[in-house]
Design an enzyme around this catalytic site. Structure first.
Site, short mmCIF file in Angstrom:
data_model
loop_
_atom_site.label_atom_id
_atom_site.label_comp_id
_atom_site.label_asym_id
_atom_site.label_seq_id
_atom_site.Cartn_x
_atom_site.Cartn_y
_atom_site.Cartn_z
N LYS A 78 1.42 84.23 65.43
CA LYS A 78 0.69 84.82 64.40
C LYS A 78 1.70 86.05 63.30
O LYS A 78 2.48 86.24 63.98
CB LYS A 78 0.23 85.90 64.86
CG LYS A 78 -0.74 87.10 64.24
CD LYS A 78 -1.65 87.74 65.12
CE LYS A 78 -2.68 88.44 64.77
NZ LYS A 78 -3.42 89.51 65.56
N SER A 159 -8.49 89.13 65.07
CA SER A 159 -7.46 89.16 63.75
C SER A 159 -6.50 88.06 63.56
O SER A 159 -5.78 87.66 62.54
CB SER A 159 -6.63 90.24 62.78
OG SER A 159 -5.97 90.55 64.70
N SER A 183 -8.56 91.00 69.50
CA SER A 183 -7.73 89.80 68.67
C SER A 183 -7.22 88.65 69.01
O SER A 183 -6.94 87.66 68.76
CB SER A 183 -6.73 90.18 67.22
OG SER A 183 -7.79 91.59 66.52
N1 GLN Z 1 -11.29 93.89 65.52
C1 GLN Z 1 -10.76 95.00 66.11
C2 GLN Z 1 -10.30 96.18 64.84
O1 GLN Z 1 -10.77 95.48 63.69
C3 GLN Z 1 -9.35 94.88 66.60
C4 GLN Z 1 -8.20 94.02 66.45
C5 GLN Z 1 -7.11 93.51 66.66
O2 GLN Z 1 -7.46 93.24 67.84
N2 GLN Z 1 -5.81 93.72 66.60
O3 GLN Z 1 -9.94 96.92 65.07
#
Ligand code: GLN
Length: 493
Positions: A78, A159, A183
């Site tokens: 990532k 994400s 994410s």
């Molecule tokens: N969807 C969550 C957010 O937007 C989690 C994101 C993540 O785990 N990086 O904060």
């Protein structure tokens, strides 16, 4: 050998060690497929030459018998793990041309174990999002298509959507992700792959671009539970450069794979928040409990009265920490700088032009909930709710070993859907944020499909540093579910 990209990580490992394939041919096959599938937009940067050089080195080592844990296995990272000399953007214009002078703790471990880096995967900007539509490099497309509308492009989750699309679409053998509020697990669920987020402190946060430091944790996305265990093994371990890194031993995760779950106690938290899910999700939960029971586990109801407030607490704590962490992007020290006449204008223009709408929204929310006059009502209250949620988990773990719940309230949705309504988007995270709030390990395993034929994930959560229970129970779900993995022919027919 044909179809090298169809192999699982563990199959490829065996074939490499048996000298039936070479790391160079394996790497070349993935690079070719990454190029052919550029339309999914899963990668921000492909490091082809570097990958081929690493593969060559691995082949030399394999020939000499100096074999490390992931020798010659092509992996994707990532794009928030800093990679020395290789651009690391966090999906943001702010870091569009940032080349880190150092390597993150996690990628250093992968590198030292012989993994071949194929490139850096696309992601929501600064890991903020649940659909991978918030990247300055464009949205990522989920290789899955719905039965009722095969022409529609779906989100791969977020994400870590570039990582999930790359794993399911056979662009790599496994990928790293980061999980602040889901994410790793939610994109794994939307693409029908396995995603593991370990205990907070298990993997080093050093060199990971920070979002919300008390919640951020690295994780792995892979095609199988076994592959996820193999990857996490290498990624885990104490790092003195991260003050929250846990100085605890790392067990042999792969050994848990396939072990009996006789006597394992599985907790089922009931309540309206699960009742409100799609029928296909409720059915999947019932099935998963039955599979675990028939493998010797015991299922019992657990009461977790505060867990339904996780989302509210998360969307105060995460933006608060993000607003602090992201104050470093000021146009002065590093990264993007917009033209300006004065220092004040540098800050304003740089942050307005360099950061996307969702990131700016979170910074504003975070600054507000931390501001004098509001901190007690929001941030401090959210911290109290956090303590109650942690208490719910420790009460539940006094009578159970793992907790079973969905990973997400639905399957993948269309690109563009929910985009203009941040709160609806935030609701996707309802089942994933509790584990981050409490710092607990959690895994998502594909275990069913929705009415459109799209994958759904089951989530298992364990007590701190008990990832082994997740791998054991995860294997039972994997082998009982009859889940049919993504296939290219179906998707394109
Ligand atoms: N969807 C969550 C957010 O937007 C989690 C994101 C993540 O785990 N990086 O904060």
């Amino acid at each position: 050998m044909n179809n090298l990209t169809e192999l699982t990580l563990s199959e490829a490992r065996d074939l490499l060690r048996a000298k039936k394939i070479s790391a160079a041919e394996l790497t070349a096959a993935f690079l070719k497929r990454i190029e052919a599938k550029a339309c999914w937009n899963a990668f921000i940067t492909v490091t082809g030459d570097l990958a081929l050089a690493q593969a060559k080195e691995s082949d030399t080592r394999l020939a000499r018998g100096e074999i490390r844990a992931l020798e010659g296995l092509p992996i994707a990272y990532k794009d928030l793990f800093c990679t020395k000399g290789v651009r690391t953007t966090a999906g943001s214009r702010m870091l569009e041309s940032f080349i880190p002078p150092y390597e993150s703790g996690v990628t250093q471990r992968l590198k030292d174990s012989g993994a071949v880096m194929l490139g850096k995967t696309n992601m929501d900007e600064f890991a903020m999002g649940s659909a991978n539509v918030n990247s300055c490099f464009g949205s990522v497309i989920n290789p899955w298509k719905a039965k009722d509308n095969p022409a529609q492009d779906l989100v791969p989750g977020g994400s870590s959507g570039g990582s999930s699309a790359a794993v399911v679409g056979r662009l790599c053998l496994g990928a790293t992700g980061s999980d602040t509020g889901g994410s790793v697990r939610q994109p794994a669920a939307y693409t029908g792959v396995v995603g593991i987020k370990p205990t907070y402190g298990r993997c080093s946060r050093w060199g990971m671009v920070a979002f919300a430091s008390s919640l951020d944790q690295a994780g792995a996305l892979a095609k199988s539970v076994k592959d996820s265990a193999i990857m996490l093994q290498v990624m885990s371990g104490y790092d003195p450069r991260d003050s929250t890194s846990a100085n605890v031993g790392v067990p042999d995760f792969e050994k848990s794979v396939g072990q009996s779950i006789k006597g394992l106690k599985v907790g089922l938290p009931g309540g309206d928040w699960i009742d409100q899910c799609d029928d296909s999700i409720k059915t999947m939960i019932g099935n998963a409990a039955a599979w675990l029971k028939s493998a010797g586990a015991e299922a019992l109801d657990v009461s977790m009265p505060h867990i339904k407030h996780s989302l509210e607490a998360y969307y105060i704590i995460a933006p608060a920490e993000a607003s602090t962490n992201l104050s470093r992007y000021d146009g002065v020290r590093f990264g993007f700088r917009a033209p300006a006449e004065s220092i004040g204008e540098i800050y304003q223009n740089t942050r307005r032009e360099g950061l996307g709408a969702e990131v700016r929204r979170r910074i504003l929310i975070g600054a507000y909930v931390l501001s004098a006059g509001h901190i007690e009502a929001y941030y401090q209250r959210a911290q109290k709710v956090r303590a109650l949620i942690k208490q719910d988990f420790s009460d539940a773990f006094s009578s159970t070993d793992i907790i079973l719940m969905p990973t997400a309230p639905s399957g993948a949705f269309a690109i563009g859907e929910k985009q203009n309504d941040p709160v609806t988007m935030y609701l996707n995270d309802i089942f994933t944020v509790p584990a981050n709030i409490a710092g607990l390990p959690a895994i998502s395993i594909p275990a069913g499909v929705d009415s459109r034929g799209l994958p759904l994930g089951i989530q298992l959560i364990a007590s701190s540093f008990n990832e082994e229970a997740l791998f054991k129970a995860g294997c039972v779900i994997e082998s009982s579910s009859g889940f049919v993995p993504w296939r290219e022919e179906e998707a394109t027919s």
